[in-house]
Design a protein around this motif. Structure first.
Motif, mmCIF file in Angstrom:
data_model
loop_
_atom_site.group_PDB
_atom_site.id
_atom_site.type_symbol
_atom_site.label_atom_id
_atom_site.label_comp_id
_atom_site.label_asym_id
_atom_site.label_seq_id
_atom_site.Cartn_x
_atom_site.Cartn_y
_atom_site.Cartn_z
ATOM 1 N N ASP A 1 1.482 -0.382 -16.730
ATOM 2 C CA ASP A 1 1.286 0.126 -15.369
ATOM 3 C C ASP A 1 2.298 -0.547 -14.449
ATOM 4 N N LEU A 2 3.135 0.255 -13.809
ATOM 5 C CA LEU A 2 4.153 -0.310 -12.928
ATOM 6 C C LEU A 2 4.473 0.685 -11.826
ATOM 7 N N LYS A 3 4.386 0.233 -10.592
ATOM 8 C CA LYS A 3 4.700 1.083 -9.450
ATOM 9 C C LYS A 3 5.939 0.528 -8.750
ATOM 10 N N ILE A 4 6.955 1.377 -8.629
ATOM 11 C CA ILE A 4 8.247 0.954 -8.086
ATOM 12 C C ILE A 4 8.506 1.683 -6.770
ATOM 13 N N ARG A 5 8.881 0.919 -5.755
ATOM 14 C CA ARG A 5 9.162 1.496 -4.442
ATOM 15 C C ARG A 5 10.557 2.116 -4.397
ATOM 16 N N ARG A 6 10.733 3.071 -3.512
ATOM 17 C CA ARG A 6 12.056 3.666 -3.288
ATOM 18 C C ARG A 6 13.028 2.571 -2.836
ATOM 19 N N GLY A 7 14.192 2.510 -3.468
ATOM 20 C CA GLY A 7 15.207 1.529 -3.105
ATOM 21 C C GLY A 7 15.014 0.158 -3.736
ATOM 22 N N GLY B 1 0.798 -1.206 0.000
ATOM 23 C CA GLY B 1 0.000 0.000 0.000
ATOM 24 C C GLY B 1 0.839 1.268 0.000
ATOM 25 N N ASN B 2 2.160 1.164 0.122
ATOM 26 C CA ASN B 2 3.012 2.339 0.115
ATOM 27 C C ASN B 2 2.911 3.070 -1.215
ATOM 28 N N GLN B 3 3.010 4.406 -1.126
ATOM 29 C CA GLN B 3 2.948 5.200 -2.339
ATOM 30 C C GLN B 3 4.159 4.901 -3.210
ATOM 31 N N ALA B 4 3.938 4.817 -4.523
ATOM 32 C CA ALA B 4 5.026 4.509 -5.439
ATOM 33 C C ALA B 4 6.010 5.665 -5.502
ATOM 34 N N PHE B 5 7.295 5.336 -5.550
ATOM 35 C CA PHE B 5 8.336 6.337 -5.741
ATOM 36 C C PHE B 5 8.435 6.680 -7.233
ATOM 37 N N LEU B 6 8.389 5.633 -8.060
ATOM 38 C CA LEU B 6 8.355 5.788 -9.520
ATOM 39 C C LEU B 6 7.067 5.134 -10.008
ATOM 40 N N ASP B 7 6.186 5.946 -10.569
ATOM 41 C CA ASP B 7 4.851 5.482 -10.955
ATOM 42 C C ASP B 7 4.694 5.583 -12.473
ATOM 43 N N ILE B 8 4.740 4.434 -13.131
ATOM 44 C CA ILE B 8 4.526 4.355 -14.581
ATOM 45 C C ILE B 8 3.060 4.010 -14.785
ATOM 46 N N SER B 9 2.310 4.950 -15.332
ATOM 47 C CA SER B 9 0.845 4.833 -15.350
ATOM 48 C C SER B 9 0.288 4.805 -16.764
ATOM 49 N N GLY C 1 1.599 8.370 -18.540
ATOM 50 C CA GLY C 1 2.713 9.190 -18.100
ATOM 51 C C GLY C 1 3.499 8.540 -16.985
ATOM 52 N N VAL C 2 4.557 9.228 -16.561
ATOM 53 C CA VAL C 2 5.447 8.729 -15.516
ATOM 54 C C VAL C 2 5.635 9.816 -14.466
ATOM 55 N N VAL C 3 5.483 9.444 -13.206
ATOM 56 C CA VAL C 3 5.681 10.375 -12.093
ATOM 57 C C VAL C 3 6.800 9.818 -11.216
ATOM 58 N N LEU C 4 7.793 10.662 -10.949
ATOM 59 C CA LEU C 4 8.913 10.282 -10.089
ATOM 60 C C LEU C 4 8.916 11.175 -8.855
ATOM 61 N N LEU D 1 12.199 2.157 -21.004
ATOM 62 C CA LEU D 1 13.247 2.839 -20.257
ATOM 63 C C LEU D 1 13.452 4.255 -20.786
ATOM 64 N N ASN D 2 13.370 4.437 -22.107
ATOM 65 C CA ASN D 2 13.555 5.764 -22.694
ATOM 66 C C ASN D 2 12.442 6.726 -22.292
ATOM 67 N N VAL D 3 11.236 6.187 -22.095
ATOM 68 C CA VAL D 3 10.132 7.031 -21.619
ATOM 69 C C VAL D 3 10.415 7.493 -20.191
ATOM 70 N N VAL D 4 10.862 6.568 -19.342
ATOM 71 C CA VAL D 4 11.191 6.921 -17.951
ATOM 72 C C VAL D 4 12.357 7.913 -17.915
ATOM 73 N N ALA D 5 13.322 7.735 -18.817
ATOM 74 C CA ALA D 5 14.479 8.637 -18.876
ATOM 75 C C ALA D 5 14.103 10.021 -19.378
ATOM 76 N N GLY D 6 12.929 10.128 -20.015
ATOM 77 C CA GLY D 6 12.524 11.397 -20.598
ATOM 78 C C GLY D 6 13.092 11.626 -21.978
ATOM 79 N N LEU D 7 13.667 10.574 -22.581
ATOM 80 C CA LEU D 7 14.239 10.679 -23.924
ATOM 81 C C LEU D 7 13.194 10.453 -25.007
ATOM 82 N N LEU D 8 12.030 9.967 -24.599
ATOM 83 C CA LEU D 8 10.951 9.663 -25.538
ATOM 84 C C LEU D 8 9.619 9.993 -24.878
ATOM 85 N N ASP D 9 8.761 10.681 -25.614
ATOM 86 C CA ASP D 9 7.438 11.010 -25.084
ATOM 87 C C ASP D 9 6.486 9.832 -25.284
ATOM 88 N N ALA D 10 5.716 9.531 -24.262
ATOM 89 C CA ALA D 10 4.679 8.500 -24.394
ATOM 90 C C ALA D 10 3.534 9.044 -25.232
#
Length: 267
Positions: free
Chosen positions: A29-35, A3-11, A65-68, A52-61
């Motif tokens: 859809d992928l929620k990644i915890r800190r650490g 239930g912890n809030q995602a640190f990296l949220d790929i939505s 979207g992705v929230v870090l 990975l390129n979308v998360v890196a910001g090198l490619l627009d979805a």
């Protein structure tokens, strides 16, 4: 995911190129915890590096979207550092200078010149490359170049370390040494890591969870496997560990039986 809030949220990330009606990735859809250490695995062409390129910001979805750490990603930034399969070091700079350049570009407002020098040396020492800090990339091996690439990425103090098949071009022995080193760095720093790989053993050895993508185009997350192995991990001890064997078998079964490459299912 707890239930912890995602640190990296790929939505609901969808990526389509050109006029194609069939997206490369569809509704990821992928929620990644800190650490957390996450590996993304799948057949060639399934869109692993695209994600990975979308998360890196090198490619627009195209959608989603992705929230870090509470902020939406809208382009490249120093909060995400990428290590590619090819080291991408500047050949005219020494190892020290390659790392120092990244430090100066990202930390000049928060560190003095002397602090940036010490921080550069600290990161080079972290990957055990102090002895070669004054050498240029052409004077060192492929594995050593990757170490400097990892040091450069870590020196930026990123919130997320993105690894795109970072050991894929290395021989087996060098790859094993670097995997062990990355495991140690992850343990020491508590870094959040997202790694793209095609190596099943590598994914099981390094990861907390393995994200398995279905075949592309129109790839989705087919399954996420929790890797129930305590840390620190010893590769030699794990060879006979039933949990390692079971996790490896689960990934292989997914890749080779339920989501084989197109055209091979009927073979």
């Amino acid at each position: 995911m707890s239930g912890n809030q995602a640190f990296l949220d790929i939505s609901d990330v969808t990526v389509a190129f050109g006029r194609s009606r069939v997206p490369v990735l569809n509704g990821i859809d992928l929620k990644i915890r800190r650490g957390e250490y996450i590996s993304v695995i799948g057949h060639s062409g399934c869109g692993k590096s695209t994600l990975l390129n979308v998360v890196a910001g090198l490619l627009d979805a195209s959608g989603g979207g992705v929230v870090l750490d509470g902020r939406e990603i809208s382009g490249p930034g120093p909060d995400r550092a990428v290590v590619f399969q090819n080291h991408s070091l500047l050949p005219w700079l020494t190892c020290y200078e390659n790392v120092r350049l990244a430090v100066d570009q990202t930390l000049s407002k928060t560190m003095s010149k002397a602090e940036r020098h010490e921080w550069t040396l600290e990161n080079i020492a972290l990957v055990r490359m102090t002895h070669a800090k004054d050498k240029r990339p052409g004077e060192i091996s492929g594995g050593m170049k990757q170490r400097i690439g990892i040091a450069r990425a870590l020196s930026m103090k990123p919130k997320v370390l993105l690894l795109d098949e970072p050991f894929g071009a290395l021989d087996a022995l060098t790859r094993a040494h670097l995997q062990d080193q990355v495991m140690q760095i992850h343990a020491d720093l508590g870094s959040t890591v997202m790694m793209i790989t095609h190596d099943v053993d590598e994914a099981v050895l390094l990861s907390d969870r393995i994200v398995m993508l279905t075949n592309g185009p129109n790839a989705r997350i087919g399954e996420i496997l929790e890797v129930d192995l305590p840390r620190p991990r010893d590769r030699l001890a794990l060879v006979a560990d039933p949990r390692f064997i079971a996790a490896r078998a689960a990934v292989l079964e997914f890749l080779h039986h339920r989501h084989t490459a197109p055209g091979l299912a009927a073979a």
